[in-house]
Enzyme design. Structure first.
Site, short mmCIF file in Angstrom:
data_model
loop_
_atom_site.label_atom_id
_atom_site.label_comp_id
_atom_site.label_asym_id
_atom_site.label_seq_id
_atom_site.Cartn_x
_atom_site.Cartn_y
_atom_site.Cartn_z
N HIS A 1 -49.07 -20.42 5.27
CA HIS A 1 -50.44 -20.42 4.59
C HIS A 1 -50.73 -19.34 3.60
O HIS A 1 -49.95 -18.60 3.53
CB HIS A 1 -51.17 -19.61 6.00
CG HIS A 1 -52.98 -20.15 5.87
ND1 HIS A 1 -53.69 -18.91 5.06
CD2 HIS A 1 -53.68 -20.85 6.28
CE1 HIS A 1 -54.97 -19.38 4.98
NE2 HIS A 1 -54.98 -20.34 5.75
N ASP B 1 -46.81 -14.46 11.64
CA ASP B 1 -48.22 -15.03 11.42
C ASP B 1 -48.24 -16.04 12.55
O ASP B 1 -48.08 -16.96 12.43
CB ASP B 1 -48.40 -15.71 10.07
CG ASP B 1 -49.83 -16.44 10.07
OD1 ASP B 1 -50.44 -16.39 10.96
OD2 ASP B 1 -50.06 -16.91 9.11
N GLN C 1 -51.83 -19.77 14.10
CA GLN C 1 -51.61 -21.06 14.69
C GLN C 1 -51.08 -21.10 16.05
O GLN C 1 -50.81 -22.27 16.91
CB GLN C 1 -51.05 -22.19 13.66
CG GLN C 1 -51.90 -22.03 12.37
CD GLN C 1 -53.21 -22.80 12.62
OE1 GLN C 1 -53.59 -23.17 13.58
NE2 GLN C 1 -54.31 -22.56 11.74
N LYS D 1 -59.69 -18.71 16.25
CA LYS D 1 -58.88 -19.94 16.48
C LYS D 1 -58.54 -20.30 17.88
O LYS D 1 -57.88 -20.99 18.24
CB LYS D 1 -57.62 -19.87 15.88
CG LYS D 1 -57.72 -19.96 14.06
CD LYS D 1 -56.57 -20.11 13.17
CE LYS D 1 -56.74 -19.80 11.87
NZ LYS D 1 -57.62 -20.75 11.31
N CYS E 1 -54.94 -24.79 2.58
CA CYS E 1 -54.72 -23.64 2.15
C CYS E 1 -53.30 -23.10 2.22
O CYS E 1 -52.72 -22.07 2.66
CB CYS E 1 -55.37 -21.95 3.08
SG CYS E 1 -57.00 -22.22 3.00
#
Lengths: 172, 422
Positions: B139, B216, B219, B242, B380
């Site tokens: 991302h 990261d 997600q 999220k 993104c």
């Protein structure tokens, strides 16, 4: 289908998006500009051949959504034979139409728009205004480039003019 | 300031028990609304997920019952708010299986967490001629902060390529981990493609070369069980919004040994022990990195969201979503002219696709009128789009409250768009 959706995707728009007119390069072009909408990846190159102050020929190449493709195609049809000032005036009319307050869109359907009036449904979809205006911004750049005799390779979508609807890309 | 006790992981319910989706859906008030006269089919969960009643209620009861600033007052409300705020930290620690609450820093989200690491750890570790390594499926938020750092330091940002299925090529990672590599930034799960990276193996490869790793987890956290100690990563970041929590709150996990050596991110209140015009002594972990009044309601809401997720059980959530992914993949592949982008063997519930003759933006508009919310665009992740040679995709991303019937509505909508445009 909902009436708003049918207003947006009118038959003439679908027709031009599937079979775009003047979809070609123009070897005799006196001006040329590339438009890019980084948000959706739409790209349009607009070629214009001026004879004196008049648009002798105009064409485009590129890839985009149905609204931007149809807008480019119908723009090329509307512009042939117009003077630069007339082209500018037409863009202003068109821009007013697609950025109308939806409840007052009918007032902005000026007779000189002709077939372009089919884009009146765009004003219901603020995020799609850029799609319809990208080819026109690019055209303006191509015309200006010819006047200034400079290479016109700028991105019109980032011009930040009256399309106040341009928003930064959101989260993933 | 009290230090919170360390907490063991809760035992989660067995994956053998399937989720009662109807009951889950009743927890989410927004799911009963309509869009353009159709029942909402919310398939934009990778962008942001909806909120269960318990999260909404947690924020409401804070504001109605005991809200005050934290870590400040001796009055009752301030102490109650502080307790609730710090309880959120304990929940985040348990959720990630971090060794200590000192390793849990609240941020505005994953983006700020990565920026924090780039601006402190990165700035003190990366110099001219050094390299920062990321992957080709990141991302923008795990690219741009490093790019800014590299620009400032005269360092070089390199990226590990991905294969045609959207998987990181581990042989390339091995090759790109050089003596100049100072940090590796990697998505746990790709937002645009759904790829689940083999992070434990990746961390092991990086550590073998002495390279610290930031994962990261934006997600990943809502979809796969996360155990930072088992993965061995040095930093892990995720966002509240999220994972069924509020927007504007996120978590940075960092190993205490690294956080201690790092300079503060921002200066201000709460991150200090003492201030004079001659010298300021910084606060201890984690407060050193939390300058100013924090997002108190965000932390309380995030705590409620983590409770909700833990209550259902991430293994059951993952099983439910995987079944939906398999069903959705099979249904989408029946549609002529449709191509799924992102076909990794290990994949979270993301269906990114392109279709002959139908631009994603037209697809998104038509689907919206069927009540279906999807994301269209580059997500993104422009380097990912570039890799697959597409300007944009349509992305349906699934969550615990989605159903097979909703996939059917999606498929019917796609068919409608195909009839219109193709």
């Amino acid at each position: 289908m909902s009436s708003e959706l049918r207003e947006l995707y009118q038959e003439v728009i679908l027709d031009h998006s599937k079979r775009p007119r003047n979809f070609r390069e123009l070897p005799a072009a006196t001006g040329r500009a590339e438009g890019y909408n980084p948000l959706c990846g739409d790209r349009a190159t607009v070629y214009v051949e001026l004879e004196g102050d008049r648009v002798k020929d105009v064409s485009f190449k590129g890839a985009g959504c149905s609204i931007s493709t149809a807008s480019a195609s119908m723009m090329t049809e509307a512009l042939k034979g117009k003077t630069r000032a007339e082209a500018d005036a037409l863009f202003d009319r068109f821009h007013r139409l697609i950025t109308s307050d939806p409840s007052r869109a009918a007032e902005n359907v000026a007779p000189e728009l002709g077939k372009l009036a089919a884009f009146s449904g765009v004003c219901e979809f603020p995020v799609r205004v850029k799609c319809a205006s990208l080819p026109w911004h690019t055209l303006r750049s191509a015309l200006e480039g010819e006047a200034a005799r400079v290479s016109t390779e700028e991105t019109e979508a980032s011009r930040g003019d009256a399309d106040g609807k341009t928003r930064p890309e959101g989260s993933s | 300031m009290s230090t919170s006790p360390d907490v063991r992981r809760e035992t989660r319910p067995s994956s053998a028990v399937a989720i009662d989706v109807a009951a889950v859906r009743r927890d989410f008030p927004i799911l009963s609304r309509q869009v353009h006269g159709r029942p909402l089919v919310y398939l934009d969960n990778a962008a942001s997920s909806q909120k269960p009643r318990s999260v909404i209620e947690a924020e409401r009861s804070l504001y109605e019952g005991y809200y005050a600033n934290v870590h400040r007052g001796v009055h009752s409300l301030s102490m109650e708010s502080t307790d609730a705020y710090e309880a959120g930290r304990v929940k985040a620690q348990a959720f990630l299986n971090a060794a200590s609450t000192r390793e849990i820093i609240f941020t505005r989200g994953t983006t700020e967490a990565i920026n924090l690491v780039a601006a402190t750890f990165g700035r003190s570790r990366v110099g001219a001629g050094d390299e920062v390594l990321v992957s080709g499926l990141e991302h923008h938020s795990n690219i741009v902060p490093w790019q800014m750092l590299c620009e400032e330091k005269g360092a070089r940002l390199r990226s590990v390529p991905i294969n045609d299925d959207g998987e990181v090529i581990l042989e390339e990672l091995e090759r790109l981990l050089t003596p100049r590599t100072r940090i590796l930034g990697m998505a746990h799960v790709s937002n645009a493609l759904g790829t689940i990276n083999p992070v434990a193996q990746i961390v092991e490869m990086a550590h073998a070369r002495g390279v610290p790793v930031l994962l990261d987890g934006a997600q990943a956290a809502p979809h796969v069980a996360v155990d930072v100690q088992a993965m061995g990563c040095d930093f892990y970041a995720f966002s509240g919004h999220k994972i069924y929590g509020p927007s504007g709150i996120g978590v940075l996990y960092g190993k205490a040994s690294l956080l201690e050596e790092m300079p503060p991110y921002q200066g201000g209140g709460d991150m200090i022990l003492s201030v004079s015009f001659e010298k300021t002594t910084y606060n201890e972990l984690p407060y050193k990195f939390e300058a100013g009044t924090p997002n108190i309601a965000g932390v309380v809401g995030l705590g409620a969201a983590l409770d909700w997720v833990t209550g259902i059980g991430l293994d059951r959530i993952a099983a439910h979503e995987h079944a939906l992914l398999e069903y959705g993949t099979a249904r989408l592949l029946e549609i002529p002219g449709l191509r799924i982008i992102g076909t990794a063997r290990e994949k979270a519930a993301v269906l990114s696709f392109v279709m002959d003759g139908v631009h994603p933006h037209d697809m998104g508009t038509v689907l919206d009128y069927e009540g279906v919310a999807v994301r269209t665009g580059h997500h993104c992740a422009q380097p990912v789009m570039e890799r697959f040679g597409v300007p944009a995709t349509t992305r349906a991303s699934l969550a615990v409250y989605n159903t097979k019937q909703e996939i059917d509505v999606l498929v019917a909508g796609i068919e409608k768009a195909r009839e219109m445009f193709a």
